[in-house]
Motif scaffolding. Structure first.
Motif, PDB file in Angstrom:
ATOM      1  N   ILE A 238       0.966  -1.268   0.112  1.00  0.00           N
ATOM      2  CA  ILE A 238       0.011   0.107   0.093  1.00  0.00           C
ATOM      3  C   ILE A 238       0.876   1.247   0.097  1.00  0.00           C
ATOM      4  CG2 ILE A 238      -1.828   1.142   1.207  1.00  0.00           C
ATOM      5  CD1 ILE A 238      -2.826  -1.674   2.566  1.00  0.00           C
ATOM      6  N   LYS A 239       1.009   1.807  -1.071  1.00  0.00           N
ATOM      7  CA  LYS A 239       1.897   3.148  -1.221  1.00  0.00           C
ATOM      8  C   LYS A 239       1.827   4.153  -0.413  1.00  0.00           C
ATOM      9  CE  LYS A 239       3.720   6.009  -5.009  1.00  0.00           C
ATOM     10  NZ  LYS A 239       3.735   6.320  -6.410  1.00  0.00           N
ATOM     11  N   VAL A 240       0.475   4.329   0.018  1.00  0.00           N
ATOM     12  CA  VAL A 240       0.394   5.468   0.979  1.00  0.00           C
ATOM     13  C   VAL A 240       0.913   5.275   2.454  1.00  0.00           C
ATOM     14  CG1 VAL A 240      -1.711   6.710   2.113  1.00  0.00           C
ATOM     15  CG2 VAL A 240      -1.963   6.140  -0.094  1.00  0.00           C
ATOM     16  N   LEU A 241       0.867   4.129   2.706  1.00  0.00           N
ATOM     17  CA  LEU A 241       1.422   3.637   4.084  1.00  0.00           C
ATOM     18  C   LEU A 241       3.087   3.371   4.165  1.00  0.00           C
ATOM     19  CD1 LEU A 241      -1.132   1.087   5.291  1.00  0.00           C
ATOM     20  CD2 LEU A 241      -1.167   3.404   5.872  1.00  0.00           C
ATOM     21  N   ASP A 242       3.554   3.328   2.890  1.00  0.00           N
ATOM     22  CA  ASP A 242       4.755   3.163   2.815  1.00  0.00           C
ATOM     23  C   ASP A 242       5.774   4.126   3.550  1.00  0.00           C
ATOM     24  OD1 ASP A 242       7.221   2.180   1.903  1.00  0.00           O
ATOM     25  OD2 ASP A 242       7.394   2.791   0.076  1.00  0.00           O
ATOM     26  N   GLY A 243       5.689   5.334   3.190  1.00  0.00           N
ATOM     27  CA  GLY A 243       6.417   6.405   4.142  1.00  0.00           C
ATOM     28  C   GLY A 243       6.285   6.500   5.672  1.00  0.00           C
ATOM     29  N   PRO A 244       5.010   6.565   6.027  1.00  0.00           N
ATOM     30  CA  PRO A 244       4.921   6.624   7.659  1.00  0.00           C
ATOM     31  C   PRO A 244       5.399   5.165   8.227  1.00  0.00           C
ATOM     32  CG  PRO A 244       2.846   7.374   6.432  1.00  0.00           C
ATOM     33  CD  PRO A 244       3.794   7.025   5.524  1.00  0.00           C
ATOM     34  N   LEU A 245       5.035   4.086   7.520  1.00  0.00           N
ATOM     35  CA  LEU A 245       5.564   2.771   8.204  1.00  0.00           C
ATOM     36  C   LEU A 245       7.063   2.688   8.235  1.00  0.00           C
ATOM     37  CD1 LEU A 245       2.834   0.230   7.125  1.00  0.00           C
ATOM     38  CD2 LEU A 245       3.321   1.257   9.241  1.00  0.00           C
ATOM     39  N   MET A 246       7.832   3.209   7.188  1.00  0.00           N
ATOM     40  CA  MET A 246       9.180   2.937   6.965  1.00  0.00           C
ATOM     41  C   MET A 246       9.934   4.070   7.888  1.00  0.00           C
ATOM     42  SD  MET A 246      10.562   0.628   5.314  1.00  0.00           S
ATOM     43  CE  MET A 246       8.912  -0.307   6.048  1.00  0.00           C
ATOM     44  N   ARG A 247       9.378   5.266   8.217  1.00  0.00           N
ATOM     45  CA  ARG A 247       9.750   6.159   9.108  1.00  0.00           C
ATOM     46  C   ARG A 247       9.765   5.883  10.523  1.00  0.00           C
ATOM     47  NH1 ARG A 247      10.433   7.280   4.706  1.00  0.00           N
ATOM     48  NH2 ARG A 247      12.105   5.804   5.261  1.00  0.00           N
ATOM     49  N   LEU A 248       8.766   5.003  10.690  1.00  0.00           N
ATOM     50  CA  LEU A 248       8.382   4.396  12.162  1.00  0.00           C
ATOM     51  C   LEU A 248       9.603   3.439  12.380  1.00  0.00           C
ATOM     52  CD1 LEU A 248       6.631   4.066  14.559  1.00  0.00           C
ATOM     53  CD2 LEU A 248       5.450   2.209  13.508  1.00  0.00           C
ATOM     54  N   THR A 249       9.814   2.911  11.283  1.00  0.00           N
ATOM     55  CA  THR A 249      10.879   1.754  11.341  1.00  0.00           C
ATOM     56  C   THR A 249      12.082   2.251  11.534  1.00  0.00           C
ATOM     57  OG1 THR A 249       9.919   0.169   9.928  1.00  0.00           O
ATOM     58  CG2 THR A 249      11.919  -0.387  10.084  1.00  0.00           C
ATOM     59  N   ASP A 250      12.466   3.418  11.017  1.00  0.00           N
ATOM     60  CA  ASP A 250      13.554   4.141  11.024  1.00  0.00           C
ATOM     61  C   ASP A 250      13.937   4.468  12.507  1.00  0.00           C
ATOM     62  OD1 ASP A 250      14.565   3.568   8.257  1.00  0.00           O
ATOM     63  OD2 ASP A 250      13.711   5.484   7.671  1.00  0.00           O
ATOM     64  N   LEU A 251      12.777   5.115  12.861  1.00  0.00           N
ATOM     65  CA  LEU A 251      13.020   5.555  14.373  1.00  0.00           C
ATOM     66  C   LEU A 251      13.297   4.431  15.421  1.00  0.00           C
ATOM     67  CD1 LEU A 251      12.176   7.744  16.489  1.00  0.00           C
ATOM     68  CD2 LEU A 251       9.745   7.000  16.593  1.00  0.00           C
ATOM     69  N   PHE A 252      12.596   3.197  15.043  1.00  0.00           N
ATOM     70  CA  PHE A 252      12.779   2.243  16.057  1.00  0.00           C
ATOM     71  C   PHE A 252      14.300   1.764  15.994  1.00  0.00           C
ATOM     72  CE2 PHE A 252       8.674   1.725  16.967  1.00  0.00           C
ATOM     73  CZ  PHE A 252       8.374   1.064  18.440  1.00  0.00           C
ATOM     74  N   LEU A 253      14.888   1.782  14.711  1.00  0.00           N
ATOM     75  CA  LEU A 253      16.282   1.136  14.245  1.00  0.00           C
ATOM     76  C   LEU A 253      17.172   2.169  15.042  1.00  0.00           C
ATOM     77  CD1 LEU A 253      15.928   0.163  10.818  1.00  0.00           C
ATOM     78  CD2 LEU A 253      16.538  -1.179  12.654  1.00  0.00           C
ATOM     79  N   ALA A 254      16.773   3.648  15.123  1.00  0.00           N
ATOM     80  CA  ALA A 254      17.615   4.598  15.858  1.00  0.00           C
ATOM     81  C   ALA A 254      17.559   4.366  17.308  1.00  0.00           C
ATOM     82  CB  ALA A 254      17.272   6.082  15.289  1.00  0.00           C
ATOM     83  N   LEU A 255      16.758   3.834  17.878  1.00  0.00           N
ATOM     84  CA  LEU A 255      16.793   3.609  19.415  1.00  0.00           C
ATOM     85  C   LEU A 255      17.612   2.956  19.981  1.00  0.00           C
ATOM     86  CD1 LEU A 255      12.807   3.569  20.113  1.00  0.00           C
ATOM     87  CD2 LEU A 255      14.215   5.445  20.332  1.00  0.00           C
ATOM     88  N   PRO A 256      18.456   3.253  21.101  1.00  0.00           N
ATOM     89  CA  PRO A 256      19.234   2.297  21.434  1.00  0.00           C
ATOM     90  C   PRO A 256      18.466   1.074  22.545  1.00  0.00           C
ATOM     91  CG  PRO A 256      19.155   4.221  22.663  1.00  0.00           C
ATOM     92  CD  PRO A 256      18.309   4.627  21.813  1.00  0.00           C
ATOM     93  N   ILE A 257      18.592  -0.067  21.734  1.00  0.00           N
ATOM     94  CA  ILE A 257      17.652  -1.019  22.389  1.00  0.00           C
ATOM     95  C   ILE A 257      17.891  -1.511  23.902  1.00  0.00           C
ATOM     96  CG2 ILE A 257      16.909  -3.437  21.638  1.00  0.00           C
ATOM     97  CD1 ILE A 257      15.916  -1.046  19.709  1.00  0.00           C
ATOM     98  N   LEU A 258      19.162  -1.767  24.084  1.00  0.00           N
ATOM     99  CA  LEU A 258      19.377  -2.340  25.223  1.00  0.00           C
ATOM    100  C   LEU A 258      19.159  -1.269  26.459  1.00  0.00           C
ATOM    101  CD1 LEU A 258      20.472  -4.678  26.951  1.00  0.00           C
ATOM    102  CD2 LEU A 258      22.756  -3.824  26.731  1.00  0.00           C
ATOM    103  N   PRO A 259      19.316   0.090  26.346  1.00  0.00           N
ATOM    104  CA  PRO A 259      18.800   0.874  27.325  1.00  0.00           C
ATOM    105  C   PRO A 259      17.422   1.163  27.394  1.00  0.00           C
ATOM    106  CG  PRO A 259      20.480   1.841  26.366  1.00  0.00           C
ATOM    107  CD  PRO A 259      20.356   0.634  25.371  1.00  0.00           C
ATOM    108  N   LEU A 260      16.643   0.843  26.281  1.00  0.00           N
ATOM    109  CA  LEU A 260      15.060   1.035  26.145  1.00  0.00           C
ATOM    110  C   LEU A 260      14.732  -0.141  26.983  1.00  0.00           C
ATOM    111  CD1 LEU A 260      12.648   2.286  25.202  1.00  0.00           C
ATOM    112  CD2 LEU A 260      13.053   0.970  23.158  1.00  0.00           C
ATOM    113  N   LEU A 261      15.226  -1.293  26.599  1.00  0.00           N
ATOM    114  CA  LEU A 261      14.828  -2.452  27.633  1.00  0.00           C
ATOM    115  C   LEU A 261      14.826  -2.386  28.883  1.00  0.00           C
ATOM    116  CD1 LEU A 261      16.226  -5.253  25.113  1.00  0.00           C
ATOM    117  CD2 LEU A 261      13.839  -4.779  25.376  1.00  0.00           C
TER     118      LEU A 261
END
Length: 307
Positions: A122-145
């Protein structure tokens, strides 16, 4: 000439009737590391889940007279500082560690596949979902856990008990912080598959999006999903071990391999084997799962199968 022709026809027929999964299995068997990984992982799984039926020692039984023992006939892997049997604790801890790995992998796989398919199809959802993915990738996972466990550990313990509460929290937190790579891989495959002729034909006859996704898209992206599943198990086991090693995982009376490793570091000079065994089992499990993932990746690649 007739005999040769019949032989050629027979070979052609046998080639035509080769199934996809038989080709996958044949290619998987050519990967020696993957076969060794399957054997090692099966041995560990069978030992962990069926071993307690044979070696029925209580992992929480305390015997101060038998503390800090080296491996012997009565205690094959020795005992800890309060006399608990190390082998019984290893078997019980393996069940928890593998359960965490599988359940966290399922959560990450479902979430990553859902987001990847929606973003790619779904092309309309591509941008928002990929930016959400980039946001999670940028988070420091271990401190967040660590912060999440500190915040939600006590409420969940009150609701579900000290063991079940922390189990739910760790599985859920590892799952929702491990889906990003799966989402990106699935999205890339969906972007290519949705332009194929059979998907365009389904669109042209008026097929619904849901039907196209389940009947045409998902069956053609099984290979990256299966590879991501194997690697997700290894990632979840390592993450749980790291949390337990930092003292924020399961309670001491609910052993996991990471918790046993953490407890053993305090007595490494007295009983070094307490660190050796959980570290060895974690390493063997993760290595075997990674080799299985490599074998699946090669077996599911149509170019390597000669198709």
């Amino acid at each position: 000439m007739t005999e040769a022709a019949n032989t050629g026809v027979a070979k052609e027929l046998s080639t035509e009737h080769r199934s996809l999964w038989s080709d996958v299995w044949r290619q998987f068997c050519k990967h020696k590391g993957a076969l060794v990984g399957v054997v090692v992982f099966l041995l560990i799984g069978l030992s962990v889940f069926f071993g307690p039926l044979i070696y029925d020692a209580d992992p929480n039984a305390i015997d101060f007279r038998a503390r800090n023992l080296s491996p012997n006939l009565e205690h094959p892997l020795g005992t800890d500082n309060i006399g608990r049997d190390t082998m019984a604790a290893m078997l019980a801890g393996g069940q928890v560690s593998l359960a965490v790995g599988f359940l966290a992998m399922l959560i990450a796989l479902l979430l990553g596949t859902l987001i990847g398919v929606l973003a790619g199809f779904i092309k309309v959802l591509d941008g928002p979902l990929m930016r959400l993915t980039d946001l999670f990738l940028a988070l420091p996972i271990l401190p967040l856990l660590l912060v999440s466990i500190m915040l939600f550990r006590d409420p969940l313990r009150t609701l579900y008990g000290p063991e079940t509460g922390i189990f739910i929290l760790i599985v859920f937190m590892i799952g929702i912080t491990s889906w990003m790579h799966t989402a990106r891989i699935v999205r890339g495959d969906v972007l290519g598959i949705k332009e194929r002729e059979f998907v365009l034909a389904a669109h042209s006859i008026g097929a619904r999006r849901r039907k196209i996704i389940f009947r045409h898209i998902l069956p053609n992206i099984l290979s990256p999903i299966m590879v991501a599943a194997t690697l997700g198990i290894a990632n979840a086991i390592i993450t749980e071990s790291a949390l337990s090693f930092l003292g924020l995982g399961f309670p001491p009376d609910f052993p996991t391999w990471g918790r046993l490793l953490y407890d053993g570091t305090k007595f490494i000079q007295i009983t070094p084997s307490r660190v050796l065994w959980p570290g060895l089992f974690i390493a063997l499990t993760v290595l075997s799962v990674n080799y299985i993932g490599d074998g699946l990746r090669d077996a599911l690649d149509p170019r390597l199968r000669g198709r």
